[in-house]
Write a protein that holds these residues in place. Sequence first.
Motif, short mmCIF file in Angstrom:
data_model
loop_
_atom_site.label_atom_id
_atom_site.label_comp_id
_atom_site.label_asym_id
_atom_site.label_seq_id
_atom_site.Cartn_x
_atom_site.Cartn_y
_atom_site.Cartn_z
N GLY A 265 0.86 -1.08 -0.03
CA GLY A 265 -0.15 -0.10 0.00
C GLY A 265 0.72 0.99 0.07
O GLY A 265 2.10 1.25 0.00
N TYR A 266 0.13 2.52 0.06
CA TYR A 266 0.92 3.71 -0.17
C TYR A 266 0.99 4.21 1.38
O TYR A 266 -0.05 4.45 2.03
CB TYR A 266 0.27 4.69 -0.87
N PHE A 267 2.08 4.41 1.90
CA PHE A 267 2.46 4.51 3.47
C PHE A 267 3.26 5.85 3.64
O PHE A 267 3.96 6.08 2.67
CB PHE A 267 3.02 3.33 4.22
N LYS A 268 2.92 6.38 4.63
CA LYS A 268 3.87 7.60 5.00
C LYS A 268 5.03 6.97 5.86
O LYS A 268 4.66 6.40 6.83
CB LYS A 268 3.01 8.53 5.99
N ILE A 269 6.31 7.11 5.27
CA ILE A 269 7.35 6.59 5.93
C ILE A 269 7.81 7.37 7.17
O ILE A 269 8.17 8.82 6.59
CB ILE A 269 8.29 6.27 4.87
N HIS A 270 8.28 7.01 8.07
CA HIS A 270 8.87 7.81 9.20
C HIS A 270 10.21 7.33 9.68
O HIS A 270 11.05 8.16 9.84
CB HIS A 270 7.98 7.91 10.53
N ARG A 271 10.41 6.07 9.51
CA ARG A 271 11.83 5.44 9.82
C ARG A 271 12.15 4.28 9.16
O ARG A 271 11.17 3.33 8.86
CB ARG A 271 11.76 5.32 11.25
N VAL A 272 13.24 4.15 8.69
CA VAL A 272 13.70 2.66 8.14
C VAL A 272 14.95 2.29 8.89
O VAL A 272 15.90 3.04 9.08
CB VAL A 272 14.28 2.71 6.84
N ASP A 314 9.14 17.74 8.78
CA ASP A 314 8.83 18.85 7.68
C ASP A 314 8.89 18.47 6.29
O ASP A 314 8.71 19.42 5.41
CB ASP A 314 9.88 20.10 8.09
N ASP A 315 9.47 17.13 5.96
CA ASP A 315 9.64 16.80 4.66
C ASP A 315 9.12 15.19 4.47
O ASP A 315 9.78 14.27 4.54
CB ASP A 315 11.13 16.89 4.33
N PRO A 316 7.72 15.18 4.76
CA PRO A 316 7.30 13.72 4.73
C PRO A 316 7.50 13.05 3.32
O PRO A 316 7.56 13.69 2.23
CB PRO A 316 5.71 14.19 4.76
N THR A 317 7.47 11.83 3.50
CA THR A 317 7.72 10.83 2.33
C THR A 317 6.69 9.85 2.19
O THR A 317 6.36 9.12 3.39
CB THR A 317 9.17 10.23 2.49
N TYR A 318 6.06 9.62 1.24
CA TYR A 318 5.17 8.59 0.99
C TYR A 318 5.61 7.45 -0.21
O TYR A 318 6.44 7.99 -1.16
CB TYR A 318 3.75 9.02 0.62
N ALA A 319 5.61 6.25 0.18
CA ALA A 319 6.14 5.19 -0.80
C ALA A 319 5.24 4.09 -0.57
O ALA A 319 4.75 3.76 0.56
CB ALA A 319 7.55 5.11 -0.40
N SER A 320 5.42 3.04 -1.49
CA SER A 320 4.69 1.65 -1.47
C SER A 320 5.88 0.42 -1.42
O SER A 320 5.62 -0.65 -1.30
CB SER A 320 3.82 1.58 -2.77
N THR A 321 7.06 1.11 -1.75
CA THR A 321 8.33 0.17 -1.73
C THR A 321 9.46 0.90 -1.15
O THR A 321 9.88 2.05 -1.49
CB THR A 321 8.60 -0.32 -3.26
N ILE A 322 10.32 -0.14 -0.37
CA ILE A 322 11.73 0.30 0.27
C ILE A 322 12.48 -0.55 -0.55
O ILE A 322 12.65 -1.79 -0.40
CB ILE A 322 11.58 0.22 1.67
N THR A 323 13.58 0.25 -1.03
CA THR A 323 14.67 -0.78 -1.70
C THR A 323 15.95 -0.21 -1.16
O THR A 323 16.43 0.92 -0.75
CB THR A 323 14.57 -0.11 -3.23
N ARG A 347 -3.38 7.60 -2.94
CA ARG A 347 -2.55 8.63 -3.71
C ARG A 347 -3.01 9.98 -3.96
O ARG A 347 -2.35 10.96 -4.27
CB ARG A 347 -1.79 7.95 -4.99
N GLU A 348 -4.34 9.88 -3.93
CA GLU A 348 -5.09 11.37 -4.28
C GLU A 348 -5.37 11.82 -2.98
O GLU A 348 -6.22 12.93 -3.00
CB GLU A 348 -6.32 11.23 -5.22
N ASP A 349 -5.16 11.20 -2.02
CA ASP A 349 -5.95 11.68 -0.48
C ASP A 349 -5.05 11.37 0.61
O ASP A 349 -4.97 10.43 1.44
CB ASP A 349 -7.23 10.96 -0.36
N ILE A 350 -3.65 11.87 0.32
CA ILE A 350 -2.74 11.77 1.29
C ILE A 350 -2.55 13.11 2.39
O ILE A 350 -3.09 14.22 2.14
CB ILE A 350 -1.01 11.81 0.64
#
Length: 352
Positions: A265-272, A314-323, A347-350
């Motif tokens: 899915g399309y998630f807001k990424i906070h930490r890897v 202050d720079d949010p990142t959204y993704a469906s895959t971590i590489t 993707r249209e409602d983040i």
Amino acid sequence: MKSARWLTDPFRTQTVIILLLLNPIVASNEADPIPSSTPNSSSFSDILKIFQHLREESAVLREEAQQVREEGYAAMDKAYEVRDEAYEIKDSAYETRNGLESLLVEAFTLLKSQTTATSLYIQDMKNTLTTVANKVGGLAAKMEEMERKLEEKTAKLEEKMGVLAGEITDVKSSIDQTKVSLSEKVETSIALSTSVRNRQQVWMSEIRLISLYKTVDQNNGHPAYPNPIVTDGNFVINSNADYANTHSHTHTKATNNKLWINLGGYFKIHRVYIWNYRACCLEQLVGTHIYADEELIGAVVHNAAYHDFLIPEDDPTYASTITLHQPLPRNIHVLEVQIWGNGPFSREDIFV
């Protein structure tokens, strides 16, 4: 003509006569000179002096005559020049007169043609005005007819407006009632939307592990180390423990080894958070780039048992895959990859 004028001078005529009378005496004296002791020697000497004086005066007169002649010639040349200038002025005057005559003829011709054209234009305007006057007369009759019809239609419209006024009053009353009902519904919808938004914000504030048991793939997998093991939640703290089948490992030390985790899915990424393989060779992970979809969020730059990549608020990142991408000729072998965030979102409602 100058010689005749010179001879008319009395003094000069007398001088010539004396010279003619003395010429024989001078000639005889030269043939038989008179002794100086003779009684007439004194008078002869005076005559010679007079003769000499007359010769000098004659020379002077001759020079004056020459000068007068030169002045006459100069005056004649000047007269010729004045005559030539007069001829030139005369020719110029003729040319000017001819030019003025030509201009007058052209001006007269142009004026005549313009007068003719103006006359034709005036006649055309008269015809046009006559036509317009006729049309205006016809339009006046039509306007009277149109005014009569307009008065009839106005009367009918006033009757209809009276009927519509009653209907409009009824519609206004209905609209007012509808407004009250809609206002109540809008207030209810706003309250519900506010409640839903508050719930969403509370739900979004929860950061959780979103990578657990998610599918994993790599482009150079080792057959002894299955891919999904990096999201199974099992990682070993003790570096002396047995790591058999508890981590993923690429097959060879080729360039551009990749391992990617599909979040579903399309998630807001906070930490890897990456747990490195600690039995040996921590440096193998150095140089690895971490991507959230196509966005680079960090890189491994030193040897460590684990690596933490925190995304700024202050720079949010959204993704469906971590590489994980290793461009160097090294293996990718890790115990666990933990991805923290919230979602999923459309993707249209983040929410930024």
